[in-house]
Scaffold this motif. Sequence first.
Motif, PDB file in Angstrom:
ATOM      1  N   LEU A 313       0.813  -1.221   0.000  1.00 34.75           N
ATOM      2  CA  LEU A 313       0.000   0.000   0.000  1.00 34.75           C
ATOM      3  C   LEU A 313       0.846   1.270   0.000  1.00 34.75           C
ATOM      4  O   LEU A 313       0.317   2.368  -0.196  1.00 34.75           O
ATOM      5  CB  LEU A 313      -0.931   0.011   1.219  1.00 34.75           C
ATOM      6  CG  LEU A 313      -1.953  -1.127   1.327  1.00 34.75           C
ATOM      7  CD1 LEU A 313      -2.835  -0.919   2.543  1.00 34.75           C
ATOM      8  CD2 LEU A 313      -2.801  -1.225   0.062  1.00 34.75           C
ATOM      9  N   ASN A 314       2.158   1.110   0.262  1.00 31.45           N
ATOM     10  CA  ASN A 314       3.055   2.268   0.380  1.00 31.45           C
ATOM     11  C   ASN A 314       2.569   3.223   1.460  1.00 31.45           C
ATOM     12  O   ASN A 314       2.539   4.439   1.291  1.00 31.45           O
ATOM     13  CB  ASN A 314       3.191   2.997  -0.961  1.00 31.45           C
ATOM     14  CG  ASN A 314       4.401   3.922  -0.983  1.00 31.45           C
ATOM     15  OD1 ASN A 314       5.379   3.703  -0.259  1.00 31.45           O
ATOM     16  ND2 ASN A 314       4.336   4.964  -1.790  1.00 31.45           N
ATOM     17  N   LYS A 315       2.176   2.618   2.596  1.00 36.40           N
ATOM     18  CA  LYS A 315       1.690   3.372   3.755  1.00 36.40           C
ATOM     19  C   LYS A 315       2.513   2.993   4.983  1.00 36.40           C
ATOM     20  O   LYS A 315       3.168   1.964   5.015  1.00 36.40           O
ATOM     21  CB  LYS A 315       0.218   3.036   4.027  1.00 36.40           C
ATOM     22  CG  LYS A 315      -0.734   3.327   2.878  1.00 36.40           C
ATOM     23  CD  LYS A 315      -1.102   4.785   2.808  1.00 36.40           C
ATOM     24  CE  LYS A 315      -2.197   5.030   1.774  1.00 36.40           C
ATOM     25  NZ  LYS A 315      -2.546   6.469   1.669  1.00 36.40           N
ATOM     26  N   GLY A 316       2.430   3.822   6.011  1.00 39.48           N
ATOM     27  CA  GLY A 316       3.055   3.491   7.279  1.00 39.48           C
ATOM     28  C   GLY A 316       2.418   2.262   7.889  1.00 39.48           C
ATOM     29  O   GLY A 316       1.204   2.043   7.751  1.00 39.48           O
ATOM     30  N   VAL A 317       3.229   1.468   8.595  1.00 42.28           N
ATOM     31  CA  VAL A 317       2.743   0.181   9.077  1.00 42.28           C
ATOM     32  C   VAL A 317       1.659   0.327  10.147  1.00 42.28           C
ATOM     33  O   VAL A 317       0.864  -0.595  10.370  1.00 42.28           O
ATOM     34  CB  VAL A 317       3.931  -0.664   9.591  1.00 42.28           C
ATOM     35  CG1 VAL A 317       4.422  -0.165  10.941  1.00 42.28           C
ATOM     36  CG2 VAL A 317       3.593  -2.139   9.639  1.00 42.28           C
ATOM     37  N   THR A 319      -0.722   2.771  10.061  1.00 41.78           N
ATOM     38  CA  THR A 319      -1.820   3.596   9.550  1.00 41.78           C
ATOM     39  C   THR A 319      -3.129   2.815   9.534  1.00 41.78           C
ATOM     40  O   THR A 319      -3.151   1.583   9.565  1.00 41.78           O
ATOM     41  CB  THR A 319      -1.510   4.075   8.113  1.00 41.78           C
ATOM     42  OG1 THR A 319      -1.320   2.932   7.276  1.00 41.78           O
ATOM     43  CG2 THR A 319      -0.257   4.941   8.087  1.00 41.78           C
ATOM     44  N   LYS A 320      -4.230   3.549   9.463  1.00 35.04           N
ATOM     45  CA  LYS A 320      -5.559   2.927   9.461  1.00 35.04           C
ATOM     46  C   LYS A 320      -5.748   2.036   8.237  1.00 35.04           C
ATOM     47  O   LYS A 320      -6.390   0.981   8.321  1.00 35.04           O
ATOM     48  CB  LYS A 320      -6.646   4.008   9.480  1.00 35.04           C
ATOM     49  CG  LYS A 320      -6.774   4.731  10.812  1.00 35.04           C
ATOM     50  CD  LYS A 320      -7.916   5.741  10.779  1.00 35.04           C
ATOM     51  CE  LYS A 320      -8.053   6.454  12.113  1.00 35.04           C
ATOM     52  NZ  LYS A 320      -9.154   7.462  12.090  1.00 35.04           N
ATOM     53  N   ALA A 321      -5.193   2.452   7.100  1.00 39.89           N
ATOM     54  CA  ALA A 321      -5.359   1.663   5.875  1.00 39.89           C
ATOM     55  C   ALA A 321      -4.735   0.285   6.024  1.00 39.89           C
ATOM     56  O   ALA A 321      -5.333  -0.731   5.630  1.00 39.89           O
ATOM     57  CB  ALA A 321      -4.729   2.405   4.698  1.00 39.89           C
ATOM     58  N   VAL A 322      -3.533   0.231   6.605  1.00 37.45           N
ATOM     59  CA  VAL A 322      -2.853  -1.050   6.800  1.00 37.45           C
ATOM     60  C   VAL A 322      -3.585  -1.889   7.834  1.00 37.45           C
ATOM     61  O   VAL A 322      -3.831  -3.086   7.643  1.00 37.45           O
ATOM     62  CB  VAL A 322      -1.384  -0.824   7.219  1.00 37.45           C
ATOM     63  CG1 VAL A 322      -0.729  -2.132   7.649  1.00 37.45           C
ATOM     64  CG2 VAL A 322      -0.607  -0.193   6.075  1.00 37.45           C
ATOM     65  N   LYS A 323      -3.961  -1.267   8.940  1.00 36.37           N
ATOM     66  CA  LYS A 323      -4.644  -2.009  10.003  1.00 36.37           C
ATOM     67  C   LYS A 323      -5.980  -2.560   9.520  1.00 36.37           C
ATOM     68  O   LYS A 323      -6.378  -3.675   9.881  1.00 36.37           O
ATOM     69  CB  LYS A 323      -4.855  -1.111  11.224  1.00 36.37           C
ATOM     70  CG  LYS A 323      -5.360  -1.876  12.442  1.00 36.37           C
ATOM     71  CD  LYS A 323      -5.422  -0.995  13.671  1.00 36.37           C
ATOM     72  CE  LYS A 323      -5.881  -1.806  14.882  1.00 36.37           C
ATOM     73  NZ  LYS A 323      -5.985  -0.974  16.103  1.00 36.37           N
ATOM     74  N   SER A 324      -6.676  -1.826   8.667  1.00 35.18           N
ATOM     75  CA  SER A 324      -7.963  -2.271   8.152  1.00 35.18           C
ATOM     76  C   SER A 324      -7.820  -3.557   7.337  1.00 35.18           C
ATOM     77  O   SER A 324      -8.602  -4.503   7.499  1.00 35.18           O
ATOM     78  CB  SER A 324      -8.582  -1.165   7.288  1.00 35.18           C
ATOM     79  OG  SER A 324      -9.768  -1.621   6.674  1.00 35.18           O
ATOM     80  N   VAL A 325      -6.810  -3.604   6.452  1.00 37.72           N
ATOM     81  CA  VAL A 325      -6.594  -4.809   5.640  1.00 37.72           C
ATOM     82  C   VAL A 325      -6.159  -5.971   6.531  1.00 37.72           C
ATOM     83  O   VAL A 325      -6.626  -7.107   6.376  1.00 37.72           O
ATOM     84  CB  VAL A 325      -5.540  -4.541   4.545  1.00 37.72           C
ATOM     85  CG1 VAL A 325      -5.220  -5.822   3.782  1.00 37.72           C
ATOM     86  CG2 VAL A 325      -6.031  -3.463   3.588  1.00 37.72           C
ATOM     87  N   TRP A 326      -5.262  -5.698   7.470  1.00 34.11           N
ATOM     88  CA  TRP A 326      -4.785  -6.720   8.404  1.00 34.11           C
ATOM     89  C   TRP A 326      -5.946  -7.335   9.173  1.00 34.11           C
ATOM     90  O   TRP A 326      -6.076  -8.564   9.267  1.00 34.11           O
ATOM     91  CB  TRP A 326      -3.768  -6.087   9.350  1.00 34.11           C
ATOM     92  CG  TRP A 326      -3.145  -7.027  10.342  1.00 34.11           C
ATOM     93  CD1 TRP A 326      -2.111  -7.887  10.123  1.00 34.11           C
ATOM     94  CD2 TRP A 326      -3.503  -7.170  11.720  1.00 34.11           C
ATOM     95  NE1 TRP A 326      -1.810  -8.572  11.274  1.00 34.11           N
ATOM     96  CE2 TRP A 326      -2.639  -8.153  12.267  1.00 34.11           C
ATOM     97  CE3 TRP A 326      -4.459  -6.573  12.547  1.00 34.11           C
ATOM     98  CZ2 TRP A 326      -2.708  -8.545  13.605  1.00 34.11           C
ATOM     99  CZ3 TRP A 326      -4.532  -6.966  13.868  1.00 34.11           C
ATOM    100  CH2 TRP A 326      -3.659  -7.940  14.394  1.00 34.11           C
ATOM    101  N   GLU A 327      -6.815  -6.490   9.728  1.00 34.19           N
ATOM    102  CA  GLU A 327      -7.947  -6.996  10.505  1.00 34.19           C
ATOM    103  C   GLU A 327      -8.922  -7.783   9.633  1.00 34.19           C
ATOM    104  O   GLU A 327      -9.489  -8.796  10.069  1.00 34.19           O
ATOM    105  CB  GLU A 327      -8.670  -5.837  11.193  1.00 34.19           C
ATOM    106  CG  GLU A 327      -7.859  -5.224  12.337  1.00 34.19           C
ATOM    107  CD  GLU A 327      -8.559  -4.054  12.987  1.00 34.19           C
ATOM    108  OE1 GLU A 327      -9.519  -3.515  12.375  1.00 34.19           O
ATOM    109  OE2 GLU A 327      -8.145  -3.672  14.103  1.00 34.19           O
TER     110      GLU A 327
END
Length: 421
Positions: A313-317, A319-327
């Motif tokens: 995603l080229n985002k900070g680890v 960030t909400k975007a990363v956490k959303s996909v992880w969850e």
Amino acid sequence: MKVDADLHIHSRYSKAVSKLMTFPLLAENAKLKGLGIVGTGDILNPQWEKELLRSAQKVDGGSYEIKGVRFLLTAEVEDNRRVHHLLIFPSIDAVREMREKLKPYSKDIETEGRPHVNLSAAEIADLANELDVLIGPAHSFTPWTALYKEYNSLKEAYGDAKVHFLELGLSADSEMADRIKAHHKLTYLSNSDAHSPMPHRLGREFNRFEIEDATFDEVKKAILKRGGRKIVLNAGLDPRLGKYHLTACSKCYTKYRLEDAKRLNWRCEVCGGVIKKGVHDRILELADTNERPEDRPPYLHLAPLAEIIAMVLNKGVETKAVKSVWERLLREFGSEISVLVDVPIRSIAKLVGDDIAKAIWAFRNEKLIVIPGGGGKYGEIKLPEEIKKAKLEDLESLEIKNSEEVYHKPKQRSILDFVGG
């Protein structure tokens, strides 16, 4: 039963630790990660002990439960040569007794999470053995505060005192540690040393125990290889992703071959900073065997799922975007390990798209580019351009370069370097 355990973390009472380190949040994130047991960390700190007792239900003398996750009583202490040791306690009474015995030798045991103790490694181990506390060197090879920073052997550090395990640390794995024959009799622990409850920190290294219950007594039997209890898997970062894997400058992180670092007298020629010897080079200095013990469990190399998602995603680890996909992945497939290792790639693609699925395929097949860590900076992972551009169904046929030159090439010396001017 098989239980995944991370036995070395820290509380917010230790330096440079997230304020989010609370027992309820740790329990919540441990469940998402798939951990059944977590070490309390910092239990010698009386304030952290109070927080545990307010939050947890006691299961037996040495284990407590919060939101379905068991916590064992653990702490890390620093000795008089700045070497760190991991302690695993059988009961809260043993914690309190150890605290009282260490008080005369420590100015910060009631305020700091990881107290400094003016005792030798052997003296701390003798105290631990008196109280039935398990002890072993923490992150044994790192160049700042570890056993092999200061000593050349277990015997040199601990004398005749009994040591129950050896913690590998993020920059080493079982195969590397087994290059030293004296380790072959010891159980290895692979723990996160987490300073944050976030998913790319907590449980990034763990141990899979085969035990009958998630209690101190059962974990003790497994560590000591008694009664059929044992560790069946160590899992952790690819050692190249650890902060101290290669020899590197601790200021600008320029990496050096060992012979170049020695020639430069451990001073970086790029910025003048101190060059720290990497775990890889330190183990090669101490290595005395190519054999491995037959009962050593396998070691599974991991890259945190959140970091793989962040890379795509080229985002900070965090960030909400990363956490959303992880969850989303964990809700669907149950645990991070399942996603990283077991779930069919096409099922992942169907849920979160081809790009993340391709990155997980690359991780499984060791096709990620790894830029090794060193000098205090974590290693990095990159997705090869060939994989980014490929269709999911075409991945198997790709030929991929997955290494990069990482060492600094010292400048060419002239005769003036040898004659002073």
